[in-house]
Design an enzyme around this catalytic site. Structure first.
Site, PDB file in Angstrom:
ATOM      1  N   GLU A 116      -5.442  -8.532  -1.086  1.00  0.00           N
ATOM      2  CA  GLU A 116      -6.053  -8.177   0.257  1.00  0.00           C
ATOM      3  C   GLU A 116      -7.465  -8.152  -0.129  1.00  0.00           C
ATOM      4  OE1 GLU A 116      -4.484  -5.706   3.076  1.00  0.00           O
ATOM      5  OE2 GLU A 116      -2.560  -6.217   2.444  1.00  0.00           O
TER       6      GLU A 116
ATOM      7  N   GLU B   2       0.792  -1.320   0.106  1.00  0.00           N
ATOM      8  CA  GLU B   2       0.016  -0.006  -0.112  1.00  0.00           C
ATOM      9  C   GLU B   2       0.673   1.320  -0.018  1.00  0.00           C
ATOM     10  OE1 GLU B   2      -2.936  -0.580   3.173  1.00  0.00           O
ATOM     11  OE2 GLU B   2      -4.108  -1.600   1.797  1.00  0.00           O
TER      12      GLU B   2
HETATM   13  C1  BG6 Z   1      -4.557  -3.052   4.554  1.00  0.00           C
HETATM   14  C2  BG6 Z   1      -3.195  -3.326   5.278  1.00  0.00           C
HETATM   15  O1  BG6 Z   1      -4.786  -1.605   4.635  1.00  0.00           O
HETATM   16  O2  BG6 Z   1      -5.684  -3.537   5.457  1.00  0.00           O
HETATM   17  C3  BG6 Z   1      -2.936  -4.611   6.109  1.00  0.00           C
HETATM   18  O3  BG6 Z   1      -2.101  -3.624   4.123  1.00  0.00           O
HETATM   19  C4  BG6 Z   1      -4.305  -4.322   6.957  1.00  0.00           C
HETATM   20  O4  BG6 Z   1      -1.948  -4.527   7.011  1.00  0.00           O
HETATM   21  C5  BG6 Z   1      -5.713  -4.461   6.226  1.00  0.00           C
HETATM   22  O5  BG6 Z   1      -4.210  -5.275   8.234  1.00  0.00           O
HETATM   23  C6  BG6 Z   1      -6.772  -4.656   7.068  1.00  0.00           C
HETATM   24  O6  BG6 Z   1      -6.820  -3.347   7.744  1.00  0.00           O
HETATM   25  P1  BG6 Z   1      -7.184  -3.469   9.451  1.00  0.00           P
HETATM   26  O7  BG6 Z   1      -6.741  -2.041  10.112  1.00  0.00           O
HETATM   27  O8  BG6 Z   1      -8.454  -3.970   9.764  1.00  0.00           O
HETATM   28  O9  BG6 Z   1      -5.869  -4.467  10.043  1.00  0.00           O
END
Ligand code: BG6
Length: 472
Positions: free
Chosen positions: A370, A175
């Site tokens: 993701e 990111e």
């Molecule tokens: C993304 C990141 O923005 O979202 C991850 O690359 C992160 O590291 C994921 O864990 C989910 O966000 P969160 O804050 O729910 O863990």
């Protein structure tokens, strides 16, 4: 039409959120190791010195460091074709600026990659995922300094050579566009700033340093092993205008350009897009370009484009419209969508739109690295965890991803975020769970760390074995 043969189904993690062993085997502290826990309503704190009685969630996390064989075996049981993990840079270079790497750290990832191969799982490695060595913050104020480029390239040189026969797929920065927003300075750049000052110039120059570092890494990686596939990674937020009012449309376009497109344009095409100049001028940002930078960017274009996708956002030029929370960016409320318990607006069709939009622009292979639902899971009296809400979320996104493939998008793979419960990046909580595998640990760090499959575990196993056909 089906997903291509060899489609990379799997799961994704990051070292600072699941590995633990923060000071074991010679590892140094990373920026993540200096962040306290938090909750949905109480933000995490950045500490510059470790406080004795404070809970630091990354220090043990879920101890993949001590459980990696057991965890990889479970990924294998689900049929993972790939597993996305990051290397903790400070395990290899404890302070970040040493000239020689830490052999014990290198050996750990040798063992992890060997274990993955044993289970027929292809590693997908993020080189830097919100875990800059804290030594680089102390010495240089992180990526604010161009000195860090050299440290990063030295680190890449070591890991590319060491794992050249074990890893094929790499991502240079997680990111990378987090540096376009104030919240991202420390997390994405290891930069400590006075929040009251205008940090735009610092952050966008740090981002420039990361573009240079990424481009140098791509070139170097291809020299070390021409078969390497090296990608960029963007937090992609499909951005809608709130109404057909041209003011809303222009605002949404501007947001999309800076938040989503700027980084991909540079990493995929090898030069700054024309819209950047006006933005920089209006914000009073001067990017310090050194001689040769344009050449470096051109020579270091990525092989694939990867991104995270959790939600969409809506932009409105009307300041009175209700705003909501979100992953990195909020935006205004979309009345057509439901939200997660953490206020992220769930939008599977936005994934189809995003895949089409990105592919139209770049015409290189894409990968969703993701996607997932952070939710509170309940362990029933019989020990089962019936996470139907997670299955629904994933099913709906996979359906839209498959629609995008039918639309003609070239898609390499899909790695669901947090395939095993891990620490939340934004809040530092364990309560916000994403996994197919439950881990016994709570927000205060209590729990015996035992692992158990949730209902979604078997569901995803069927999704993979049917190559995305069986979604029931
Ligand atoms: C993304 C990141 O923005 O979202 C991850 O690359 C992160 O590291 C994921 O864990 C989910 O966000 P969160 O804050 O729910 O863990």
């Amino acid at each position: 039409m089906k997903m291509q043969d060899g489609f990379l189904w799997g799961g994704a993690t990051a070292a600072n959120q699941f590995e633990g062993g923060w000071n074991k085997g010679g590892k140094g502290a990373s920026t993540a190791d200096m962040m306290t826990g938090g909750t949905h309503t109480r933000p995490r704190r950045i500490t510059t010195v470790l406080e004795e009685k404070t809970h630091y969630p990354s220090h043990e996390a879920i101890d993949f460091y001590g459980h990696y064989k057991e965890d990889i075996k479970m990924f294998g049981e689900m049929g993972f074709k790939t597993f996305r993990l990051s290397i903790a840079w400070s395990r290899i270079f404890p302070k970040g600026y040493e000239l020689e790497p830490n052999e014990e750290g290198l050996k750990f990832y040798d063992d992890v990659f060997d274990e993955l191969r044993k289970n027929n799982i292809e590693p997908l490695v993020t080189i830097s995922h919100y875990e800059t060595p804290f030594g680089l913050t102390q010495k240089y104020n992180g990526w604010a300094s161009r000195e860090v480029v050299e440290c990063y390239v030295r680190y890449c040189d070591v890991i590319f050579k060491r794992y050249k026969d074990k890893v094929k797929y790499w991502i240079t920065f997680n990111e990378i566009n987090i540096l376009t927003i104030p919240f991202g300075a420390f997390m994405g750049g290891g930069i400590i700033v006075d929040e009251k000052e205008n940090t735009d110039e610092i952050r966008f120059n740090a981002l420039h340093h990361q573009f240079i570092a990424s481009a140098k890494a791509v070139k170097l990686g291809h020299e070390i092993n021409p078969n390497f596939k090296i990608g960029c990674m963007i937090a992609y937020m499909c951005t809608y205008p709130n109404t057909c009012n041209p003011d809303d449309i222009l605002l949404a376009q501007k947001k999309d350009q800076i938040s989503n497109m700027l980084c991909g344009d540079i990493q995929v095409r090898g030069y700054y897009p024309s819209f950047a100049a006006r933005y920089f001028e209006e914000k009073g940002i001067r990017i310090v370009m050194e001689e040769g930078d344009e050449e470096i960017l051109k020579e270091g274009c990525v092989d694939f484009y990867s991104f995270s996708y959790y939600m969409s956002t809506v932009e409105s030029a009307d300041p009175t419209v209700e705003v909501v929370e979100g992953n990195l960016l909020g935006g205004v409320k979309n009345p057509y969508l439901e939200s997660s318990d953490w206020g992220w607006q769930i939008d599977p069709k936005g994934l189809r739109w995003s895949l089409n939009n990105i592919y139209d622009r770049y015409q290189i292979p894409l990968m969703v690295v993701e996607n997932g639902l952070g939710a509170v899971d309940t362990v029933e009296e019989d020990g089962s965890i019936n996470d139907d809400y997670r299955i629904d979320y994933l099913r709906n996104h996979i359906i839209q991803m498959e629609e995008a493939v039918k639309d003609g998008v070239e898609l390499m793979g899909y790695t669901m975020w947090g395939c095993i419960d891990l620490v939340s990046a934004s809040t530092g909580e364990m309560k916000k769970r994403y996994g197919f595998i439950y881990v016994d640990k709570d927000n205060e760090g209590k729990g015996d760390l035992h692992r158990k499959p949730k209902k979604s575990f078997n569901w995803y196993r069927k999704v993979i074995s049917s190559n995305g056909k069986d979604l029931e």
